[in-house]
Design a protein around this motif. Structure first.
Motif, PDB file in Angstrom:
ATOM      1  N   SER A  19       0.846  -1.198   0.000  1.00 52.35           N
ATOM      2  CA  SER A  19       0.000   0.000   0.000  1.00 52.35           C
ATOM      3  C   SER A  19       0.878   1.244   0.000  1.00 52.35           C
ATOM      4  O   SER A  19       2.027   1.211   0.468  1.00 52.35           O
ATOM      5  CB  SER A  19      -0.889   0.003   1.247  1.00 52.35           C
ATOM      6  N   THR A  20       0.321   2.352  -0.480  1.00 55.28           N
ATOM      7  CA  THR A  20       1.029   3.623  -0.344  1.00 55.28           C
ATOM      8  C   THR A  20       1.209   3.981   1.131  1.00 55.28           C
ATOM      9  O   THR A  20       2.103   4.749   1.475  1.00 55.28           O
ATOM     10  CB  THR A  20       0.260   4.752  -1.043  1.00 55.28           C
ATOM     11  N   LYS A  70       1.956  -2.810   6.362  1.00 54.84           N
ATOM     12  CA  LYS A  70       2.318  -2.681   4.960  1.00 54.84           C
ATOM     13  C   LYS A  70       3.769  -2.234   4.793  1.00 54.84           C
ATOM     14  O   LYS A  70       4.436  -2.588   3.809  1.00 54.84           O
ATOM     15  CB  LYS A  70       1.370  -1.716   4.252  1.00 54.84           C
ATOM     16  N   CYS A  78       2.228  -1.179  -4.532  1.00 51.54           N
ATOM     17  CA  CYS A  78       1.716  -0.217  -3.558  1.00 51.54           C
ATOM     18  C   CYS A  78       0.627   0.655  -4.175  1.00 51.54           C
ATOM     19  O   CYS A  78       0.903   1.764  -4.658  1.00 51.54           O
ATOM     20  CB  CYS A  78       2.848   0.661  -3.032  1.00 51.54           C
TER      21      CYS A  78
END
Length: 275
Positions: free
Chosen positions: A156-157, A173, A198
């Motif tokens: 993920s960002t 994450k 991401c």
């Protein structure tokens, strides 16, 4: 198509030819998207999630549309033995996994002090423990597949910086992204493609499962955008960490340069909203 539970010792799952693709979280969202894309390319797929009814429907759809074998494995990834049990089950059925997509995951939101400890334990089990142990279990067969082998970890960002109010999710994450990059380096020369993917907020059931809109920071993208970025990155090679979307890439870059207090302040502002 065969449906089974990892607790079921009955035999009968059809053998498949590598590279078979195992996708966790395949019952919906990005996981379902990966399973569909790979089946469209002619790969047999192993579909893993808790909701066997959804997996059965997807398996039938993929087999009818693409003439592939879709194996359904119902498993609860909060169980720390799930990875080994899935692996043993597929070994018994002669199914060799050449591509692994760790997509299952969920998030919790709110001030950490108010979080339910049991829910946090499940979140860590699904987001951290399960992909770690599944990767370790299947990595030898991915390496055996050589240049056809691939490991895709859906991160993920949020992994690029600490994020108040979704603190545990972001931390999970961050672990996934770090682990994937390290494995990429360790597998240099094997031909196996390794990718930490991401995406930012994506139009899936994630927000409903989380019970919060705190994760909707910035533009909400589509599943196809995420998949397009993943397959382009696999074809291109290079950096093992790929952030989906230009705006998200700029944000990730800025987070590396900005003082930590600033990134924390921005993150706290972005995720503080009415439920």
């Amino acid at each position: 198509m065969r449906t089974t539970s990892v607790a079921d010792d009955d035999e009968g799952i059809s053998m498949s030819t590598p590279p078979t693709v195992l996708v966790t979280g395949a019952s919906s969202g990005i996981g379902k998207g990966f399973a569909t894309r790979y089946a469209r390319q002619g790969h047999d797929v192993v579909l893993v999630a808790r909701r066997a009814d959804r997996l059965d429907a997807l398996a039938a759809e993929l087999e009818n549309a693409h003439s592939v074998t879709a194996t359904v494995v119902s498993a609860d990834l909060t169980d720390p033995t799930a990875a080994e049990t899935i692996g043993e089950h597929l070994d018994r059925e002669g199914i060799e996994v050449g591509i692994l997509v760790n997509c299952a995951g969920f998030g919790t939101a709110g001030p950490f002090i108010e979080e339910d400890p049991a829910r946090l334990a499940d979140e860590i089990a699904v987001d951290v423990v399960a992909p770690t142990l599944l990767t370790r279990r299947f990595l030898p067969s991915l390496v055996a597949a050589g240049t056809r082998g691939a490991l895709i970890m859906v991160s993920s960002t949020a992994s690029h910086q600490p994020v108040p109010n979704i603190a545990v999710y972001a931390a999970c994450k961050a672990y996934v992204t770090s682990l994937t990059a390290a494995i990429w380096k360790e597998l240099s020369g094997t031909g196996v493609r390794v990718l930490a993917l991401c995406p930012g907020p994506t139009d899936t059931e994630f927000f409903e499962a989380a019970g919060s809109d705190r994760f909707k920071v910035g533009r909400v993208g589509t599943i196809d955008e995420v998949l397009d970025a993943a397959f382009a990155a696999l074809d291109r090679g290079g950096d093992p960490v790929v952030t989906v979307g230009r705006g998200n890439r700029l944000q990730a870059f800025a987070a590396k340069l900005a003082p930590r207090r600033l990134t924390l302040a921005v993150g706290a502002t972005s995720t503080t909203r009415a439920e």
